[in-house]
Scaffold this active site. Sequence first.
Site, PDB file in Angstrom:
ATOM      1  N   LYS A  28       0.832  -1.209   0.000  1.00 24.81           N
ATOM      2  CA  LYS A  28       0.000   0.000   0.000  1.00 24.81           C
ATOM      3  C   LYS A  28       0.866   1.259   0.000  1.00 24.81           C
ATOM      4  CE  LYS A  28      -2.946   0.591   3.565  1.00 24.81           C
ATOM      5  NZ  LYS A  28      -2.932   1.875   4.291  1.00 24.81           N
ATOM      6  N   SER A  29       1.900   1.266   0.826  1.00 24.96           N
ATOM      7  CA  SER A  29       2.761   2.457   0.905  1.00 24.96           C
ATOM      8  C   SER A  29       3.396   2.749  -0.450  1.00 24.96           C
ATOM      9  CB  SER A  29       3.874   2.232   1.935  1.00 24.96           C
ATOM     10  OG  SER A  29       3.344   2.113   3.224  1.00 24.96           O
ATOM     11  N   SER A 171       7.396   9.159  11.916  1.00 24.50           N
ATOM     12  CA  SER A 171       6.280   9.035  10.971  1.00 24.50           C
ATOM     13  C   SER A 171       6.786   9.158   9.547  1.00 24.50           C
ATOM     14  CB  SER A 171       5.218  10.103  11.234  1.00 24.50           C
ATOM     15  OG  SER A 171       4.317  10.140  10.141  1.00 24.50           O
ATOM     16  N   ASP A 323       2.048  -1.127  11.822  1.00 22.84           N
ATOM     17  CA  ASP A 323       0.723  -1.596  11.389  1.00 22.84           C
ATOM     18  C   ASP A 323       0.493  -3.068  11.735  1.00 22.84           C
ATOM     19  OD1 ASP A 323       0.130   0.875  10.346  1.00 22.84           O
ATOM     20  OD2 ASP A 323       0.784   0.368   8.325  1.00 22.84           O
ATOM     21  N   LYS A 350      -4.169   5.785  14.491  1.00 22.77           N
ATOM     22  CA  LYS A 350      -4.309   5.144  13.175  1.00 22.77           C
ATOM     23  C   LYS A 350      -5.774   5.217  12.742  1.00 22.77           C
ATOM     24  CE  LYS A 350       0.002   4.180  12.849  1.00 22.77           C
ATOM     25  NZ  LYS A 350       0.819   4.935  11.895  1.00 22.77           N
TER      26      LYS A 350
HETATM   27  C1  S3P Z   1       2.790   4.727   6.177  1.00 21.64           C
HETATM   28  C2  S3P Z   1       3.343   5.087   7.381  1.00 21.64           C
HETATM   29  C3  S3P Z   1       2.776   4.670   8.684  1.00 21.64           C
HETATM   30  C4  S3P Z   1       1.815   3.510   8.553  1.00 21.64           C
HETATM   31  C5  S3P Z   1       0.859   3.716   7.420  1.00 21.64           C
HETATM   32  C6  S3P Z   1       1.624   3.821   6.110  1.00 21.64           C
HETATM   33  C7  S3P Z   1       3.388   5.221   4.935  1.00 21.64           C
HETATM   34  O1  S3P Z   1       2.102   5.766   9.249  1.00 21.64           O
HETATM   35  O2  S3P Z   1       1.102   3.334   9.745  1.00 21.64           O
HETATM   36  O3  S3P Z   1      -0.061   2.650   7.314  1.00 21.64           O
HETATM   37  O4  S3P Z   1       3.054   4.692   3.846  1.00 21.64           O
HETATM   38  O5  S3P Z   1       4.202   6.149   5.003  1.00 21.64           O
HETATM   39  P1  S3P Z   1       2.884   6.899  10.100  1.00 21.64           P
HETATM   40  O6  S3P Z   1       3.759   7.627   9.212  1.00 21.64           O
HETATM   41  O7  S3P Z   1       1.787   7.781  10.651  1.00 21.64           O
HETATM   42  O8  S3P Z   1       3.599   6.152  11.184  1.00 21.64           O
END
Ligand code: S3P
Length: 446
Positions: A28-29, A171, A323, A350
Site C-alpha cells: 500500500k505504501s 512518521s 501496522d 491510526k
Molecule cells: C505509512 C506510514 C505509517 C503507517 C501507514 C503507512 C506510509 O504511518 O502506519 O499505514 O506509507 O508512510 P505513520 O507515518 O503515521 O507512522
Amino acid sequence: MTAAQMTAQWVSKRCGPLKGVLRAPGDKSISHRALILGALAHGVTHVEGLLEGEDVKRTAQAMAAFGAGVERLGEGHWRIAGKGGFAEPADVIDCGNAGTGVRLIMGAAAGFDLVATFTGDASLRGRPMNRVLKPLGEMGASWVCRAGGRLPLTLKGGNLARVAYRLPEPSAQVKSAILLAGLHADGGVEVIEPQATRDHTERMLRAFGAQVDVAEDGAGRRIVLPAGQSLTGTRVRVPGDPSSAAFALVAALITPGSVVTVEGMLLNPLRIGLLETLGDMGADLSVTNLREEGGESVADITARYSALTGVEVPPERAPSMIDEYPILAVAAAFAEGPTTMRGIGEMRVKESDRIALMAAGLSACGVTVEEGPDSLTVVGSVRGNHPVAGGALVTTHGDHRIAMSHLILGLAADRPVAVDEPGMIATSFPGFLDLMRSLGADIEAS
Ligand code: S3P
C-alpha cells in the site's frame, strides 16, 4: 465482492490446517507513492502490481484531479502521464480512509501555487493533520481547517522555502510529505528523524531520478533533498505488502498443521519488525528466493504452525512494524506467557485507536490483556491448557486491520468470532476473503 458481503458481518470459525501458496496484494505504501511520484514527474510511468484497494484508488482519482493522465491498463497495471507538477483541482479531494494518501498528497500539493480542499471518511476526519501542517506551514504553505487540524481542510501552496525539520514522532507519512513539498521548495529540504521509518519515498525519488542524501544519525536518519530536483517517469514494480501478508502468515502459525507460503513479499529492512518478533517467539518461518526488484528486497516466506512463546517486543522496533501490532497481538494470544508491546502510542492515531480496540476485542474473546497509555500486554496460556475462547462480535470502528486480525483469531479459537463493517477490509486487502478461503480458512459473510 458482493453488496451483501460489503455490509454483512463476517464470521470466522476454527478450521483444519491452512495450506497453499499465495501472492500478497501490492504494498500500500509503495502504491500510493508510485501514483503520486508518477503524477509529479515529467513523462509516463507504468506501475505494475499496484494495490487496487479503496485507499489507493482514491489516490489515483486525486492524481487525475490534479491534472495527471491516469489510466488502468489491466489488473494492477496503471499508466500515469505526469505533467511535471500539479494543477489546481476543480473539486474537493476526498481521500476516503487513507491517512497516507491525504498526508502525502497535501505535501506534494503544497509545492504548487494552487488552492485545494481535502476531506475523507469519518475516521480520516478524526485523525490529526497538524503533524503535517506544522512543517508545511514553516515552509510557507497556509490553510484553514477544523479545530485540532482536522479535515476538511483547504490548503494554499506555492513559494515554499527550505526547512530543516526534526520529526517529533517517527512518521514516514510526515517525512514523505515534507520531502514531496521539498521538491518545489526554494533551497530543497532536510528532514531529521529520531528513529528510522520506512524509506520508500527516498528510494522511489531516486528511481525517478532525484538526488536524495541519507546519513545515519544515531538511531535515526538525516535526509537531505537538494534544491532543483526534477522527476522523470519510470517503471515501478510494486512488491507484495508485508502488512497484508502478515494475516496469512500468522494464521498459519496459530492453526495446527498449517504450511503457507507468501510469494514476492517486500523485505525492506524497515518493514520486517513483525518477522523479527515472530522469530523471537519461536515461529517457524523460512525465507527463500531472496532477490532485488525495483530497488527493494523481495522474498518468498513460508510459515508453519509453531509453538509460540511470549516476548518483550523492543520499543525501538515499533516503526518497522507499526501496522502489524494488531496481528501480533493475535499471535500473542496463542503463545505461552505474556507478550509486552511498549512504545506503541502511535497506534492510537491510526484508522482507529488500535490499542483500545485490540484490548477490547481480545478480552471479549476471553484473552487476558493489559492496556497502558502506549503499551499493550497480551497473556497467552495455550500450553497451560487455556485455549482462546472466541465467541464474540468484535466492533472494528471501520478499521480494516482490526477486522482482519480478529477474523484470523477466530480460525483457531474455540468458538466463532464475528466482525462488523467487513467492507472496510477492501481499503487495504480487497482479496482477503477469497485468498484466506483458498488456503482453507472458514470465513463466511453472514
Ligand atoms: C505509512 C506510514 C505509517 C503507517 C501507514 C503507512 C506510509 O504511518 O502506519 O499505514 O506509507 O508512510 P505513520 O507515518 O503515521 O507512522
